[in-house]
Design an enzyme around this catalytic site. Structure first.
Site, PDB file in Angstrom:
ATOM      1  N   ASP A 150      -5.282 -15.366   2.374  1.00 15.33           N
ATOM      2  CA  ASP A 150      -4.426 -14.248   2.748  1.00 15.33           C
ATOM      3  C   ASP A 150      -3.844 -13.679   1.455  1.00 15.33           C
ATOM      4  O   ASP A 150      -2.913 -14.239   0.882  1.00 15.33           O
ATOM      5  CB  ASP A 150      -3.322 -14.741   3.689  1.00 15.33           C
ATOM      6  CG  ASP A 150      -2.363 -13.614   4.080  1.00 15.33           C
ATOM      7  OD1 ASP A 150      -2.429 -12.528   3.461  1.00 15.33           O
ATOM      8  OD2 ASP A 150      -1.555 -13.834   4.995  1.00 15.33           O
TER       9      ASP A 150
ATOM     10  N   TYR B 151       3.225 -17.500   5.691  1.00 15.39           N
ATOM     11  CA  TYR B 151       3.310 -16.428   6.677  1.00 15.39           C
ATOM     12  C   TYR B 151       2.052 -15.591   6.598  1.00 15.39           C
ATOM     13  O   TYR B 151       1.642 -15.177   5.510  1.00 15.39           O
ATOM     14  CB  TYR B 151       4.544 -15.549   6.400  1.00 15.39           C
ATOM     15  CG  TYR B 151       4.717 -14.429   7.395  1.00 15.39           C
ATOM     16  CD1 TYR B 151       5.026 -14.701   8.727  1.00 15.39           C
ATOM     17  CD2 TYR B 151       4.561 -13.094   7.014  1.00 15.39           C
ATOM     18  CE1 TYR B 151       5.191 -13.678   9.649  1.00 15.39           C
ATOM     19  CE2 TYR B 151       4.734 -12.062   7.936  1.00 15.39           C
ATOM     20  CZ  TYR B 151       5.044 -12.358   9.245  1.00 15.39           C
ATOM     21  OH  TYR B 151       5.203 -11.337  10.156  1.00 15.39           O
TER      22      TYR B 151
ATOM     23  N   LYS C 285      -0.422  -4.516   2.168  1.00 10.75           N
ATOM     24  CA  LYS C 285       0.591  -4.100   1.193  1.00 10.75           C
ATOM     25  C   LYS C 285       0.035  -3.147   0.118  1.00 10.75           C
ATOM     26  O   LYS C 285      -0.084  -1.962   0.403  1.00 10.75           O
ATOM     27  CB  LYS C 285       1.328  -5.322   0.678  1.00 10.75           C
ATOM     28  CG  LYS C 285       2.061  -5.984   1.891  1.00 10.75           C
ATOM     29  CD  LYS C 285       3.036  -7.084   1.612  1.00 10.75           C
ATOM     30  CE  LYS C 285       3.771  -7.392   2.927  1.00 10.75           C
ATOM     31  NZ  LYS C 285       3.793  -8.769   3.344  1.00 10.75           N
TER      32      LYS C 285
HETATM   33  C1  LIG Z   1       3.405  -9.181   4.837  1.00 12.65           C
HETATM   34  C2  LIG Z   1       2.408 -10.256   5.043  1.00 12.65           C
HETATM   35  C3  LIG Z   1       1.552 -10.274   6.157  1.00 12.65           C
HETATM   36  C4  LIG Z   1       1.730  -9.346   7.319  1.00 12.65           C
HETATM   37  O1  LIG Z   1       1.490  -8.019   7.002  1.00 12.65           O
HETATM   38  P1  LIG Z   1       2.148  -6.893   7.960  1.00 12.65           P
HETATM   39  O2  LIG Z   1       1.560  -5.631   7.426  1.00 12.65           O
HETATM   40  O3  LIG Z   1       3.625  -7.004   7.767  1.00 12.65           O
HETATM   41  O4  LIG Z   1       1.718  -7.200   9.342  1.00 12.65           O
HETATM   42  C5  LIG Z   1       0.544 -11.199   6.187  1.00 12.65           C
HETATM   43  N1  LIG Z   1       0.391 -12.091   5.200  1.00 12.65           N
HETATM   44  C6  LIG Z   1       1.190 -12.118   4.125  1.00 12.65           C
HETATM   45  C7  LIG Z   1       0.949 -13.110   3.044  1.00 12.65           C
HETATM   46  C8  LIG Z   1       2.246 -11.221   4.033  1.00 12.65           C
HETATM   47  O5  LIG Z   1       3.086 -11.298   2.997  1.00 12.65           O
END
Ligand SMILES: *Cc1c(COP(=O)(O)O)cnc(C)c1O
Length: 427
Positions: A241, A148, A269
């Site tokens: 990511d 994701y 985060k």
């Molecule tokens: C949470 C998450 C996202 C998206 O971040 P948001 O601030 O919720 O848009 C992207 N990549 C990873 C790996 C995530 O866990």
């Protein structure tokens, strides 16, 4: 869990919420549908504990899905946010604090010489992909099944039929043309990656260096090194990511821990300290393709917001070597305790630094298909039983538990006790 008399307030709120918010929530996983219960409406939280509107108290292993590495309402972060707020909440003009945060990130993350801030991880990965396409002059992005990277249209894609073929939309409303620009391959599958790169039109491979959105599924030995060399050979960029792993698994994220240097890094985060902040970064050469220096447009009204930046800075500054050692130790003892609590049941506890997943499967999980093969019903029963015993764990087999520095031995012991009882109750 059926709404009881004592849970009257959340039942009432949920009824009202469903009238004005689709499913009663602002982000799907909060609805707790995959474990067959209603959402938890939060009253307040502090440290590692959260209290719902009905006065039920929980040890919180969700921690807002990752940002709260210091737990809830840490006094230093609150103070930083208060001080920033008093000076004005947003200006749409640069501030000193965002320069300091950028300097802090650059100092920590090996591959990052420059950053651009955004308000969400979704925006950051969307922008990193735009930049990768501009830099390579190619369109296709390779992603891994089960990964994701936010709800970017083109990344909401499922594997098409056949190896290394164009993706198909994974959500209604996603253009077929957007999904077609994505190739979805299985995690830990070198041959599939090689086949995708052999197309010759790949702009970037994007991955979580330690995937945590299909549960925690680390790379097999050598897989990330293969991604690095194969992307170089194919003239494609490698995007890590690190929205979850960044500043969590090590001071400079998974790339720091594992020694693999990507071209672009997506962060989020933890860098917002619990407020909306995210970023992407890379070499000066790549990042200066961004407007206003370069030709890749990217912008945001609240990007680098002073409150979020203040919270992020306060959060990062408390993350020294001792903090990481403590986070690792807490994760280790929680993982060991959960393994003991399972008493030989077919579960598989996977841990990383500050992250953990309890897979309800006998065999190890190496791919998304393996994660899908888990006993989701047994997991759901166990998870509801945990909640009933005051432990709030991520209500999905595809999520990781987020350990924080506010979790202490007592929280771990209470959780392990509840887990043992929940295994008994769930059969
Ligand atoms: C949470 C998450 C996202 C998206 O971040 P948001 O601030 O919720 O848009 C992207 N990549 C990873 C790996 C995530 O866990």
């Amino acid at each position: 869990m059926p709404a009881s008399l004592t849970d009257a307030k959340s039942a009432d709120l949920f009824a009202r919420a469903r009238r004005v918010l689709p499913g009663g929530v602002n982000s799907p996983v909060r609805a707790m549908r995959s474990i067959g219960r209603d959402p938890l409406f939060v009253e307040r939280a502090s440290g590692a504990e959260l209290v719902d509107v009905d006065g039920n108290r929980f040890v919180d292993w969700v921690c807002s899905w990752g940002p709260l590495i210091h737990g809830h309402a840490h006094p230093d972060i609150l103070r930083a946010v208060e001080e920033a707020a008093v000076a004005g909440t947003t200006f749409g003009a640069p501030t000193g604090l965002e320069v300091e945060l950028a300097e802090e990130i650059v100092k920590r993350v090996p591959s990052v010489e420059m950053v651009r801030m955004t308000s969400s991880g979704t925006e950051a990965s969307m922008s990193a992909i735009r930049l990768a396409r501009a830099a390579t002059g190619r369109e296709v992005v390779v992603k891994f099944a089960g990964a994701y990277h936010g709800h970017v249209d083109g990344l909401l894609a499922d594997a098409g039929s056949g190896l290394a073929t164009q993706g198909i939309p994974a959500s209604a409303g996603v253009l077929e043309s957007a999904a077609r620009a994505t190739v979805v391959v299985p995690w830990n599958d070198r041959a599939a990656v090689d086949a995708a790169l052999a197309r010759g039109d790949v702009a970037a491979v994007i991955c979580e260096p330690i995937p945590a959105n299909m549960g925690l599924v680390p790379a097999d030995d050598g897989f990330l090194a293969h991604l690095r060399s194969a992307t170089v050979d194919a003239g494609a960029l490698l995007i890590f990511d690190e929205v979850i792993t960044g500043f969590r698994v090590a001071p400079g994220g998974a790339q720091d821990l594992l020694g693999i240097v990507p071209d672009l890094t997506v962060m989020g985060k933890v860098i917002g300290g619990g407020l909306p902040a995210a970023a992407f970064g890379g070499s000066r050469e790549l990042m200066e393709r961004l407007a206003p220096v370069g030709d890749v447009y990217q912008a945001g009204t609240l990007s680098g917001n002073p409150l979020a930046v203040a919270a992020g800075l306060a959060s990062l500054r408390m993350l020294d070597d001792a903090a990481y050692a403590r986070l690792r130790a807490t994760t280790r003892s929680l993982a060991d305790g959960l393994r003991d609590a399972a008493k030989g049941r077919p579960v598989h506890v996977v841990e990383g630094n500050g992250l953990l997943t309890v897979f309800f499967r006998d065999a190890p999980v190496r791919t998304y298909d393996d994660a899908r093969d888990c006993d989701h019903d047994a997991f759901a029963d166990w998870c509801r039983a945990l909640l009933a015993r005051g432990v709030y764990a991520p209500p999905s087999q595809y999520e990781a538990w987020f350990v924080s520095l506010a979790h202490d031995d007592d929280h771990v012991a209470r959780t392990v006790d509840a887990a043992a009882a929940a295994f008994e109750a769930a059969g």
